[in-house]
Design a protein around this motif. Structure first.
Motif, PDB file in Angstrom:
ATOM      1  N   GLY A 294       0.813  -1.215   0.000  1.00  0.00           N
ATOM      2  CA  GLY A 294       0.000   0.000   0.000  1.00  0.00           C
ATOM      3  C   GLY A 294       0.840   1.255   0.000  1.00  0.00           C
ATOM      4  N   GLN A 295       1.950   1.245   0.760  1.00  0.00           N
ATOM      5  CA  GLN A 295       2.814   2.433   0.779  1.00  0.00           C
ATOM      6  C   GLN A 295       3.475   2.649  -0.585  1.00  0.00           C
ATOM      7  OE1 GLN A 295       2.706   4.751   2.689  1.00  0.00           O
ATOM      8  NE2 GLN A 295       4.576   5.269   3.805  1.00  0.00           N
ATOM      9  N   CYS A 296       3.885   1.562  -1.225  1.00  0.00           N
ATOM     10  CA  CYS A 296       4.446   1.687  -2.582  1.00  0.00           C
ATOM     11  C   CYS A 296       3.393   2.195  -3.563  1.00  0.00           C
ATOM     12  CB  CYS A 296       4.986   0.335  -3.047  1.00  0.00           C
ATOM     13  SG  CYS A 296       6.415  -0.259  -2.117  1.00  0.00           S
ATOM     14  N   LEU A 297       2.154   1.739  -3.397  1.00  0.00           N
ATOM     15  CA  LEU A 297       1.070   2.189  -4.279  1.00  0.00           C
ATOM     16  C   LEU A 297       0.758   3.663  -4.072  1.00  0.00           C
ATOM     17  CD1 LEU A 297      -1.292  -0.915  -4.088  1.00  0.00           C
ATOM     18  CD2 LEU A 297      -0.197  -0.016  -6.148  1.00  0.00           C
ATOM     19  N   ASN A 298       0.925   4.169  -2.844  1.00  0.00           N
ATOM     20  CA  ASN A 298       0.746   5.605  -2.619  1.00  0.00           C
ATOM     21  C   ASN A 298       1.662   6.414  -3.533  1.00  0.00           C
ATOM     22  OD1 ASN A 298      -1.250   5.547  -0.658  1.00  0.00           O
ATOM     23  ND2 ASN A 298       0.214   5.315   1.023  1.00  0.00           N
ATOM     24  N   PHE A 299       2.913   5.971  -3.617  1.00  0.00           N
ATOM     25  CA  PHE A 299       3.872   6.675  -4.483  1.00  0.00           C
ATOM     26  C   PHE A 299       3.544   6.468  -5.957  1.00  0.00           C
ATOM     27  CE2 PHE A 299       7.696   6.236  -7.109  1.00  0.00           C
ATOM     28  CZ  PHE A 299       8.163   7.541  -7.066  1.00  0.00           C
ATOM     29  N   ASP A 300       3.326   5.213  -6.350  1.00  0.00           N
ATOM     30  CA  ASP A 300       3.125   4.914  -7.769  1.00  0.00           C
ATOM     31  C   ASP A 300       1.869   5.577  -8.329  1.00  0.00           C
ATOM     32  OD1 ASP A 300       5.397   3.360  -8.191  1.00  0.00           O
ATOM     33  OD2 ASP A 300       4.439   1.560  -7.420  1.00  0.00           O
ATOM     34  N   CYS A 301       0.773   5.508  -7.589  1.00  0.00           N
ATOM     35  CA  CYS A 301      -0.499   6.029  -8.105  1.00  0.00           C
ATOM     36  C   CYS A 301      -0.524   7.546  -8.171  1.00  0.00           C
ATOM     37  CB  CYS A 301      -1.659   5.537  -7.249  1.00  0.00           C
ATOM     38  SG  CYS A 301      -1.950   3.761  -7.378  1.00  0.00           S
ATOM     39  N   SER A 302       0.381   8.214  -7.472  1.00  0.00           N
ATOM     40  CA  SER A 302       0.464   9.673  -7.567  1.00  0.00           C
ATOM     41  C   SER A 302       1.528  10.105  -8.572  1.00  0.00           C
ATOM     42  CB  SER A 302       0.768  10.278  -6.193  1.00  0.00           C
ATOM     43  OG  SER A 302       1.978   9.726  -5.675  1.00  0.00           O
ATOM     44  N   PHE A 303       2.670   9.387  -8.599  1.00  0.00           N
ATOM     45  CA  PHE A 303       3.773   9.807  -9.471  1.00  0.00           C
ATOM     46  C   PHE A 303       3.557   9.395 -10.922  1.00  0.00           C
ATOM     47  CE2 PHE A 303       8.044   9.491 -11.317  1.00  0.00           C
ATOM     48  CZ  PHE A 303       8.538  10.755 -10.995  1.00  0.00           C
ATOM     49  N   ILE A 304       2.729   8.380 -11.164  1.00  0.00           N
ATOM     50  CA  ILE A 304       2.554   7.880 -12.531  1.00  0.00           C
ATOM     51  C   ILE A 304       2.036   8.969 -13.462  1.00  0.00           C
ATOM     52  CG2 ILE A 304       0.180   7.062 -12.182  1.00  0.00           C
ATOM     53  CD1 ILE A 304       0.927   4.604 -13.878  1.00  0.00           C
ATOM     54  N   VAL A 305       1.282   9.924 -12.913  1.00  0.00           N
ATOM     55  CA  VAL A 305       0.733  10.994 -13.745  1.00  0.00           C
ATOM     56  C   VAL A 305       1.805  12.014 -14.122  1.00  0.00           C
ATOM     57  CG1 VAL A 305       0.058  12.510 -11.821  1.00  0.00           C
ATOM     58  CG2 VAL A 305      -1.229  12.557 -13.948  1.00  0.00           C
ATOM     59  N   VAL A 306       2.853  12.143 -13.291  1.00  0.00           N
ATOM     60  CA  VAL A 306       3.921  13.103 -13.584  1.00  0.00           C
ATOM     61  C   VAL A 306       4.608  12.761 -14.895  1.00  0.00           C
ATOM     62  CG1 VAL A 306       6.119  14.034 -12.754  1.00  0.00           C
ATOM     63  CG2 VAL A 306       4.249  13.608 -11.149  1.00  0.00           C
ATOM     64  N   LEU A 307       4.694  11.479 -15.201  1.00  0.00           N
ATOM     65  CA  LEU A 307       5.370  11.039 -16.420  1.00  0.00           C
ATOM     66  C   LEU A 307       4.615  11.441 -17.676  1.00  0.00           C
ATOM     67  CD1 LEU A 307       6.352   7.472 -15.209  1.00  0.00           C
ATOM     68  CD2 LEU A 307       7.846   9.460 -15.409  1.00  0.00           C
TER      69      LEU A 307
END
Length: 694
Positions: A228-241
């Protein structure tokens, strides 16, 4: 071949013969054509007649082995005699002009080359006059041999390349992939690899910290919280790309040398896979934890209540963690399936587009599902909505108009759009186009094919390959003529455009119009680095060379700015002073196309570029073109050698290529990179291929 290899080859040929011949153990003409994969019946019939040594009308295994042994293992003189017999249609012992014309016509069909009869006559005469040294009106065996000796390496490698069914699989060349551990691979991919390492390391760190913080709750909870903690980062940062404006801005900074900005889409796709994987593990861990609680009696709720309802009170918003988690997983899997290449590239782009918009409800559900997700989303979310707001405001600020359309060969639509006053872009940039009359809500990316120095219009070249692009092409193909006033306005605009302009259209496929459209952009690409290098190698295939249309025009604009002409003697010279915007000394442009028609829509621009530098007296041409046609057979093939020799001779005589009309000779097949690379890379050129763009 060694004795062992020869035995394997003999066994393979025998097996292939038995597969094709069937029970009668003989091959007739139709079976021979199918097996040899020969397009033109002339060559199939000639080869069949020569293979059929007893004239029985069929080929036995023994006859086939004898003929193939000659062609594959025979010496150059044996192969040359076979070639002469193919060309000597009437068996008179010499080749007259009519026989040669028939052979060249068949060669053209075999290579998918279409030329007018007048050009075919010129090719025939060029080869015939060159070979017929005694001017007796016929080409003898010795004259053909002498003519072939003018082309080094051809006689030694003469073969029938289409007989691929006679080549054992082990003997076929295998594609070479880069080795990850070499210094060259590390040099070319170090920023990519370092970012991957940092990404993996961050996930290990986030997972470990979250799991350690919940170690008292058991292994399943530790795994769920870590994911879940990894998903917090991935689901927010994925849009930056996918923040194209931010990425375009970053390309102009020193970070472009450190970060792999050109691989943003690949990283976005990678993160998508990671999100799906972590979500599945996160879900399984929670399901396992709920099952243990229900079985042990540690919870007063049953398993399905823990998993699907708000009664247990799990979560920070009215116990909604479980149902929102289920909804999130279903939305994610829907988005993941509809993002697959089989959906996007099979004419169902709308399915991909609309399901991908589910990121908005996903973010809302994630904020409700996870108590700390909003903190991770705060900065990326603000950047995302700012970019969307700016893009929407800019694209809808004022409607633009498509003022001119040219329907080019290979179903390419050339659009000329009135350029907005504040629209600034660089060579190779791309934009998103929306044409409400085609599809109100669809935006599609296209590379800008005009140079930035062209102030009045923006050029787009659109290849018809999907539903939207086909509708665009067909809408203009069936359009009614425009009214006279609009035509007059378009004519005035066209005449006011600054030079150089290249006319690429024929009158029947040329349309003046006034169709409303919207654009969003421009956005940067890796091609922005080209002008910072001294030697650039541009490699494109098919419609993939549209970025290079803009780049080549801009290069020639800048190159011409450094050119001076003496008004008295007309002597021209170039400034040696290099500026920050233009350091190029040499440009090699390699264009690979499948067939002849694929060259037609871009040839007029290349012709003008050749003319622009034709009068320069430098060490060599500033821009060097290399054209390849993959459907054309090479000089080592018996079905093409005569045509390729004739094309070479006529090109030297007329100073232009018969296929494209350029001064550069179109080469058959694909580039031999082993030979091409050392010649091109005498320095350290900047190599850009069309796969790096968009």
């Amino acid at each position: 071949m060694s004795a062992e290899e020869d035995a394997k080859w003999l066994q393979w040929v025998t097996h292939q013969f038995e597969t094709i011949a069937g029970e009668d153990r003989e091959i007739n003409l139709q079976e021979f054509k199918t097996a040899l994969n020969v397009k033109e019946s002339f060559f199939a019939e000639r080869f069949f007649a020569l293979f059929d040594s007893d004239g029985s009308g069929t080929i036995t295994l023994q006859e086939l082995l004898e003929a193939l042994t000659l062609l594959i293992h025979g010496n150059p003189m044996d192969k040359l005699k076979f070639l002469f017999q193919v060309y000597d249609v009437d068996g008179s012992g010499s080749i007259d002009a009519d026989e040669l014309r028939t052979v060249l016509q068949s060669c053209m069909r075999e290579s998918a080359i279409s030329l007018p009869d007048e050009k075919l006559d010129q090719l025939t005469l060029a080869l015939f006059e060159s070979a017929d040294k005694d001017n007796n009106g016929a080409i003898t065996f010795d004259e053909l041999r002498n003519e072939l000796q003018r082309f080094p390496g051809v006689m030694e490698n003469l073969t029938i390349s289409a007989a691929h069914w006679l080549t054992p699989p082990a003997a076929r060349p295998r594609s070479r992939r880069p080795r990850p551990l070499t210094s060259a691979y590390w040099h070319n991919h170090r920023s990519h690899l370092l970012c991957l390492a940092a990404y993996a390391g961050l996930h290990v760190l986030l997972f470990s910290l979250a799991a350690f913080a919940h170690r008292a709750l058991g292994a399943s909870v530790m795994v769920a919280k870590g994911c879940g903690q990894c998903l917090n980062f991935d689901c927010s940062f994925i849009v930056v790309l996918m923040l194209r404006r931010c990425l375009t801005w970053l390309r102009a900074t020193w970070l472009a040398q450190v970060l792999p900005l050109d691989q943003n889409i690949q990283f976005h796709q990678l993160m998508g896979w990671v999100v799906v994987g972590l979500s599945l593990v996160h879900t399984v861990a929670h399901v396992a934890n709920f099952a243990l609680q229900a079985q042990s009696g540690a919870s007063p709720f049953r398993f399905w209540e823990l998993l699907l309802t708000t009664r247990p009170g799990i979560g920070w918003v009215r116990g909604s963690a479980s149902p929102t988690g289920v909804a999130l997983l279903l939305l994610l899997l829907l988005m993941f399936v509809c993002s697959s290449s089989c959906i996007r590239r099979s004419g169902h782009f709308e399915v991909f587009y609309w399901t991908h918009l589910s990121y908005l409800p996903m973010w809302i559900l994630l904020i409700v599902h996870g108590p700390s997700f909003w903190k991770w989303l705060l900065v990326p979310g603000i950047l995302f909505f700012l970019e969307k707001a700016i893009g929407l405001a800019v694209s809808r600020m004022a409607a633009l108009y498509i003022v001119e359309v040219n329907l080019l060969p290979s179903k390419v639509t050339h659009l000329l759009i009135k350029r907005p006053p504040l629209f600034h872009y660089r060579p190779g940039d791309y934009l998103y186009l929306n044409v409400p009359t085609i599809a109100r809500y669809e935006w599609h990316p296209f590379t800008i094919s005009s140079a930035p120095e062209q102030k009045d219009t923006i050029w787009l070249h659109v290849r018809s390959q999907g539903q939207w692009t086909n509708r665009l092409y067909e809408s203009f193909k069936t359009s009614d003529p425009v009214d006279s006033k609009r035509l007059s306005r378009s004519l005035r605009m066209r005449r006011s455009q600054r030079k150089p302009q290249v006319s690429e259209m024929s009158s029947e496929n040329h349309l003046f119009c006034n169709i409303k459209c919207y654009i969003d952009g421009p956005y940067g690409t890796p091609t922005r680095r080209i002008f910072a290098s001294e030697h650039a190698v541009l490699i494109g295939a098919g419609i993939g060379i549209t970025p290079f249309a803009s780049i080549l025009q801009s290069i020639m604009y800048r190159h011409q700015k450094r050119k001076h002409i003496c008004p008295s003697c007309q002597h021209s010279w170039m400034d040696d002073v290099q500026d920050e915007d233009m350091k190029l000394h040499k440009v090699d442009f390699i264009w690979i196309n499948r067939d002849q028609r694929s060259f037609e829509w871009f040839v007029s621009l290349l012709t003008k570029l050749e003319l622009d530098q034709s009068e320069e007296t430098r060490e060599g041409p500033f821009l060097e073109l290399h054209m390849y046609m993959t459907s054309a057979l090479g000089k080592n093939d018996m079905k093409a050698i005569g045509l390729q020799m004739a094309l070479d001779l006529l090109a030297k005589k007329e100073k232009k290529d018969s296929i494209t009309g350029l001064q550069t000779r179109t080469q058959p097949g694909r580039p031999d990179w082993r030979k091409t690379k050392p010649r091109l890379c005498s320095g350290q050129p900047q190599v850009i291929n069309d796969n790096q763009i968009n």
